[in-house]
Design a protein around this motif. Structure first.
Motif, PDB file in Angstrom:
ATOM      1  N   PHE A 129      -0.831  -8.791   1.816  1.00  9.52           N
ATOM      2  CA  PHE A 129      -1.772  -7.710   2.060  1.00  9.52           C
ATOM      3  C   PHE A 129      -3.226  -8.086   1.857  1.00  9.52           C
ATOM      4  CE2 PHE A 129       2.447  -6.186   1.301  1.00  9.52           C
ATOM      5  CZ  PHE A 129       2.658  -5.486   2.477  1.00  9.52           C
TER       6      PHE A 129
ATOM      7  N   PRO B 116       0.815  -1.211   0.000  1.00  8.01           N
ATOM      8  CA  PRO B 116       0.000   0.000   0.000  1.00  8.01           C
ATOM      9  C   PRO B 116       0.852   1.266   0.000  1.00  8.01           C
ATOM     10  CG  PRO B 116      -0.868  -1.560   1.582  1.00  8.01           C
ATOM     11  CD  PRO B 116       0.425  -2.129   1.099  1.00  8.01           C
TER      12      PRO B 116
ATOM     13  N   VAL C 189      -4.020 -11.401  -8.653  1.00  3.64           N
ATOM     14  CA  VAL C 189      -5.200 -11.380  -9.516  1.00  3.64           C
ATOM     15  C   VAL C 189      -6.463 -11.233  -8.684  1.00  3.64           C
ATOM     16  CG1 VAL C 189      -6.587 -12.707 -11.136  1.00  3.64           C
ATOM     17  CG2 VAL C 189      -4.093 -12.797 -11.257  1.00  3.64           C
ATOM     18  N   ILE C 190      -7.236 -10.226  -8.985  1.00  3.62           N
ATOM     19  CA  ILE C 190      -8.507 -10.008  -8.290  1.00  3.62           C
ATOM     20  C   ILE C 190      -9.629 -10.549  -9.156  1.00  3.62           C
ATOM     21  CG2 ILE C 190     -10.121  -8.268  -7.463  1.00  3.62           C
ATOM     22  CD1 ILE C 190      -7.780  -6.557  -6.671  1.00  3.62           C
ATOM     23  N   LEU C 191     -10.364 -11.497  -8.601  1.00  2.62           N
ATOM     24  CA  LEU C 191     -11.473 -12.093  -9.333  1.00  2.62           C
ATOM     25  C   LEU C 191     -12.668 -11.151  -9.215  1.00  2.62           C
ATOM     26  CD1 LEU C 191     -12.251 -14.573 -10.917  1.00  2.62           C
ATOM     27  CD2 LEU C 191     -12.782 -15.737  -8.768  1.00  2.62           C
TER      28      LEU C 191
ATOM     29  N   ASP D  10     -18.096  -8.857  -2.589  1.00  3.14           N
ATOM     30  CA  ASP D  10     -18.513  -7.652  -3.298  1.00  3.14           C
ATOM     31  C   ASP D  10     -19.571  -6.908  -2.493  1.00  3.14           C
ATOM     32  OD1 ASP D  10     -18.517  -5.896  -5.519  1.00  3.14           O
ATOM     33  OD2 ASP D  10     -20.387  -6.806  -6.193  1.00  3.14           O
TER      34      ASP D  10
ATOM     35  N   LYS E 101      -7.785  12.263 -10.004  1.00  2.00           N
ATOM     36  CA  LYS E 101      -8.877  11.846  -9.120  1.00  2.00           C
ATOM     37  C   LYS E 101      -8.994  12.770  -7.920  1.00  2.00           C
ATOM     38  CE  LYS E 101      -8.710   7.389  -8.338  1.00  2.00           C
ATOM     39  NZ  LYS E 101      -9.080   5.991  -8.189  1.00  2.00           N
TER      40      LYS E 101
ATOM     41  N   TYR F 230      -6.852  -4.092   4.447  1.00  2.00           N
ATOM     42  CA  TYR F 230      -6.629  -4.004   3.010  1.00  2.00           C
ATOM     43  C   TYR F 230      -7.869  -4.154   2.139  1.00  2.00           C
ATOM     44  CZ  TYR F 230      -2.197  -4.477   5.243  1.00  2.00           C
ATOM     45  OH  TYR F 230      -1.148  -4.278   6.093  1.00  2.00           O
TER      46      TYR F 230
ATOM     47  N   PHE G   2      -8.461  -0.062  -7.976  1.00  2.00           N
ATOM     48  CA  PHE G   2      -7.032  -0.144  -7.749  1.00  2.00           C
ATOM     49  C   PHE G   2      -6.375  -1.376  -8.351  1.00  2.00           C
ATOM     50  CE2 PHE G   2      -9.089   2.647  -4.833  1.00  2.00           C
ATOM     51  CZ  PHE G   2      -8.367   3.808  -5.062  1.00  2.00           C
TER      52      PHE G   2
ATOM     53  N   SER H  40     -12.458  -7.199  -1.999  1.00  2.00           N
ATOM     54  CA  SER H  40     -11.983  -7.822  -3.228  1.00  2.00           C
ATOM     55  C   SER H  40     -11.403  -9.186  -2.908  1.00  2.00           C
ATOM     56  CB  SER H  40     -10.894  -6.974  -3.879  1.00  2.00           C
ATOM     57  OG  SER H  40     -11.411  -5.728  -4.277  1.00  2.00           O
ATOM     58  N   VAL H  41     -11.551 -10.094  -3.862  1.00  2.00           N
ATOM     59  CA  VAL H  41     -11.032 -11.444  -3.664  1.00  2.00           C
ATOM     60  C   VAL H  41      -9.802 -11.664  -4.536  1.00  2.00           C
ATOM     61  CG1 VAL H  41     -11.502 -13.894  -3.935  1.00  2.00           C
ATOM     62  CG2 VAL H  41     -13.286 -12.367  -3.080  1.00  2.00           C
ATOM     63  N   ILE H  42      -8.715 -12.038  -3.914  1.00  2.00           N
ATOM     64  CA  ILE H  42      -7.495 -12.337  -4.654  1.00  2.00           C
ATOM     65  C   ILE H  42      -7.381 -13.838  -4.816  1.00  2.00           C
ATOM     66  CG2 ILE H  42      -4.985 -12.271  -4.583  1.00  2.00           C
ATOM     67  CD1 ILE H  42      -5.166  -9.610  -3.187  1.00  2.00           C
TER      68      ILE H  42
ATOM     69  N   LEU I 265       0.709   4.006  -2.861  1.00  2.00           N
ATOM     70  CA  LEU I 265       0.318   5.381  -2.562  1.00  2.00           C
ATOM     71  C   LEU I 265       1.216   6.353  -3.318  1.00  2.00           C
ATOM     72  CD1 LEU I 265      -1.289   7.408  -0.972  1.00  2.00           C
ATOM     73  CD2 LEU I 265       0.241   7.061   0.963  1.00  2.00           C
TER      74      LEU I 265
ATOM     75  N   VAL J 269     -12.571   6.785  -2.123  1.00  2.00           N
ATOM     76  CA  VAL J 269     -11.398   6.735  -1.247  1.00  2.00           C
ATOM     77  C   VAL J 269     -10.262   6.012  -1.949  1.00  2.00           C
ATOM     78  CG1 VAL J 269     -12.587   6.749   0.960  1.00  2.00           C
ATOM     79  CG2 VAL J 269     -12.080   4.576  -0.167  1.00  2.00           C
ATOM     80  N   ASN J 270      -9.073   6.453  -1.647  1.00  2.00           N
ATOM     81  CA  ASN J 270      -7.885   5.818  -2.178  1.00  2.00           C
ATOM     82  C   ASN J 270      -7.521   4.668  -1.246  1.00  2.00           C
ATOM     83  OD1 ASN J 270      -5.028   5.258  -2.351  1.00  2.00           O
ATOM     84  ND2 ASN J 270      -4.995   6.888  -3.859  1.00  2.00           N
ATOM     85  N   ALA J 271      -7.765   3.455  -1.750  1.00  2.00           N
ATOM     86  CA  ALA J 271      -7.576   2.278  -0.903  1.00  2.00           C
ATOM     87  C   ALA J 271      -6.159   2.149  -0.351  1.00  2.00           C
ATOM     88  CB  ALA J 271      -7.965   1.020  -1.671  1.00  2.00           C
ATOM     89  N   PRO J 272      -5.123   2.319  -1.166  1.00  2.00           N
ATOM     90  CA  PRO J 272      -3.779   2.171  -0.623  1.00  2.00           C
ATOM     91  C   PRO J 272      -3.503   3.148   0.513  1.00  2.00           C
ATOM     92  CG  PRO J 272      -3.717   2.162  -3.009  1.00  2.00           C
ATOM     93  CD  PRO J 272      -5.117   2.503  -2.626  1.00  2.00           C
ATOM     94  N   ALA J 273      -3.980   4.373   0.362  1.00  2.00           N
ATOM     95  CA  ALA J 273      -3.729   5.368   1.406  1.00  2.00           C
ATOM     96  C   ALA J 273      -4.407   4.945   2.707  1.00  2.00           C
ATOM     97  CB  ALA J 273      -4.250   6.730   0.969  1.00  2.00           C
TER      98      ALA J 273
ATOM     99  N   LEU K 126      -2.551   2.033   4.203  1.00  2.00           N
ATOM    100  CA  LEU K 126      -1.279   2.427   4.802  1.00  2.00           C
ATOM    101  C   LEU K 126      -1.498   2.834   6.256  1.00  2.00           C
ATOM    102  CD1 LEU K 126       1.665   3.077   4.607  1.00  2.00           C
ATOM    103  CD2 LEU K 126       1.091   5.286   3.601  1.00  2.00           C
TER     104      LEU K 126
END
Lengths: 332, 332
Positions: free
Chosen positions: B115, A54, A98-100, B92, B5, B63, A115, B97-99, A58, B51-55, B58
């Motif tokens: 993460f 992250p 990979v995000i499904l 969802d 953005k 996550y 993202f 999110s599913v990795i 960022l 929203v910025n997910a990584p921010a 962090l």
DNA sequence: CGCGGCAGTACCGGATGTTAT
DNA sequence: AATAACATCCGGTACTGCCGC
């Protein structure tokens, strides 16, 4: 128990340098002397350092992730599972995740996960709201097969050469003694059906034969396959039959038996898309291995090329399905 | 084209408040007056703020992602695809999110994607290096079915009550006139096989019958199924047969025909795990719908409960497969 | 003086441009 | 001319404290 994950600062302290030096050393960028780099790498190794994704994202606006959109509905076909893991494997090799992606309802206009660095889609149509949303993000998109109605909006595509593959299958049947090959085809509406239909017609014409075909659903019921096959076998004198839609091998086999034909002997039968069940049927059914896994990997690699390369990567990569011969086309 | 953005700052400026106020308002936290909240929400809406997910990650060390580990090998079964989308749908709905995690080689000790907030695994064994790596992360793990050899290391599990389901199927067969039910079972090594084997033995004993069973592979070849079925039918006087391993319905049907039995009439045939092909065979084959999609969703919901709740959520949730009756058990 | 409502600000962990050596 | 240290910034979250009533 959990001594907090080490950060660049920790590594820097351990190696006795600044965090900037560590950052550079770890990413193999110029600006650090070989000895320093060495020391930093050793310290990182020692501390079990892992970059905080992250934090990196960022700063860089890159996420180390790709979104994967499988077609809604027909997802149960093992083909797509293989495809997915092909993408996942290739991504893993590059350190990507990979995000499904979920299948959104047609009236759901919320944009897909924001993202990701890019998307892989397969057997897609621009009619699909989810696909349109993905194309609208403006991010790189690689498609497995062309996106119907959106060919020009994807960054690149990996496609099968169905025409060549089908010709290979037809040639194989004549090699094994077939003189009149009929086909059960999928309905219009995809590049796949179009390619198959055209290739079958052309090949038949070139060989001075007569095209004998029926069209059924993409994912047909047993009854559909049954009547199409029974209809062909009763109306025409064919000695070989290709059934293209997924899942039609078993019912076609049954229908042929019922019509009194000996499959692999007085009737050669081949499916199009290879499925595990084909090897389990008796006789086992000849078909074309689309090697979904390799196909998926190719998609991811093309996507990686598009996102990383500055120069324009290939816009298209072609893969020819491989013929898998089994007893159902043994010949007399 | 891409006007950058919008960030919290932009929304704050538009609403005429501080970024802290915006942050609180967007997350529905106390400390902002209703009017301010209203104004902020309107501004965010207007600017299309996301929203910025990584921010966020962090700062919060959360996550918004979950890792999904499907079993290696048997992945081609449609069951797992359904399961995966069950997880994806539920995720969802919660904004997660599913990795899709890769299948690592046994000697690959690198930890899985770091993460994620937690993991969902299904039909797992602690013998699997990938599963061990996941358990070793110390993060919440929910398993679909128990993790063999690691039951105590997962946060929670969703399990099928195979015993009750199998008894339901056996009762159904006797309802339809069966007096002696044989079974083709999967090999030892999973909770599933153990439950089936035990339930079959107990039910038979309770009904004063004689257990007639054979054991074959998890994903058997047609020949394996064929010989097991042929063997049972020639050696014993059975009027009903349950074939449990995946993919065995079609070959079992064929073997029964070959043995001169009329399936659905003088021989009732049922599979265990329902598969699409069962509806396509003739006669269509009765089996148990495991509703993989709902099962997957349940796993994700349990994981969400574990990660969010402070109080200890349920450690286990039980699901009973649903009987799907088709012509193969119509009865005479 | 207590309190609600909000602005200010110190981080989170890395990447990178700028300045010293 | 090379290296490395320093300062900023990425976009949020959450804590501190000021303000007015």
């Amino acid at each position: 128990m959990t001594p907090r994950k080490p950060t660049l600062h920790d590594v820097a302290a351990a190696a006795g340098v600044s965090i900037a030096a560590v950052s550079f050393a770890l990413r193999d960028k110029a600006g650090v002397s070989p000895e320093t780099r060495e020391r930093v790498l050793a310290a990182a190794q020692e501390l079990n350092y892992v970059v905080n994704a992250p934090a990196r994202s960022l700063r860089t606006a890159r996420y180390g992730t790709v979104g994967l959109q499988l077609p809604p509905g027909s997802t149960r076909l093992p083909y797509y599972t293989d495809f997915a893991f092909g993408v996942v494997d290739a991504a893993d090799a590059r350190g990507l995740s990979v995000i499904l992606l979920p299948h959104r309802a047609a009236d759901d206009t919320t944009p897909p996960t924001a993202f990701v660095d890019g998307y892989v889609v397969v057997d897609a149509t621009a009619e699909d709201a989810g696909i349109r949303a993905i194309l609208d993000t403006g991010r790189p998109v690689v498609s497995g097969e062309h996106v119907l109605g959106g060919e020009d909006r994807v960054s690149a595509s990996v496609v099968y050469d169905h025409a060549t593959a089908l010709r290979g299958l037809l040639d194989h049947l004549t090699d094994r003694g077939a003189t009149r090959v009929a086909a059960v085809l999928p309905p219009d509406g995809t590049a796949w059906s179009r390619d198959l239909t055209r290739a079958y017609a052309e090949w038949t014409a070139e060989h001075g034969g007569i095209a004998v075909s029926r069209t059924i659903s993409f994912v047909p019921t047993a009854d559909e396959v049954d009547s199409a096959v029974a209809d062909i076998l009763s109306a025409e004198e064919v000695d070989a039959l290709i059934v293209a839609p997924s899942g039609s091998a078993a019912p076609a086999l049954a229908a042929a038996h019922r019509a009194g034909r000996r499959v692999g002997d007085d009737l050669l039968l081949a499916a199009y898309v290879d499925e595990p069940v084909h090897a389990l049927l008796s006789p086992a059914v000849t078909s074309l291995d689309l090697d979904a896994r390799a196909f998926g990997s190719a998609c991811l690699e093309l996507l990686a090329a598009v996102t990383e390369a500055d120069g324009p990567a290939d816009r298209e990569r072609v893969i020819v399905p491989r013929l898998v011969v089994r007893d159902s086309t043994a010949g007399a």
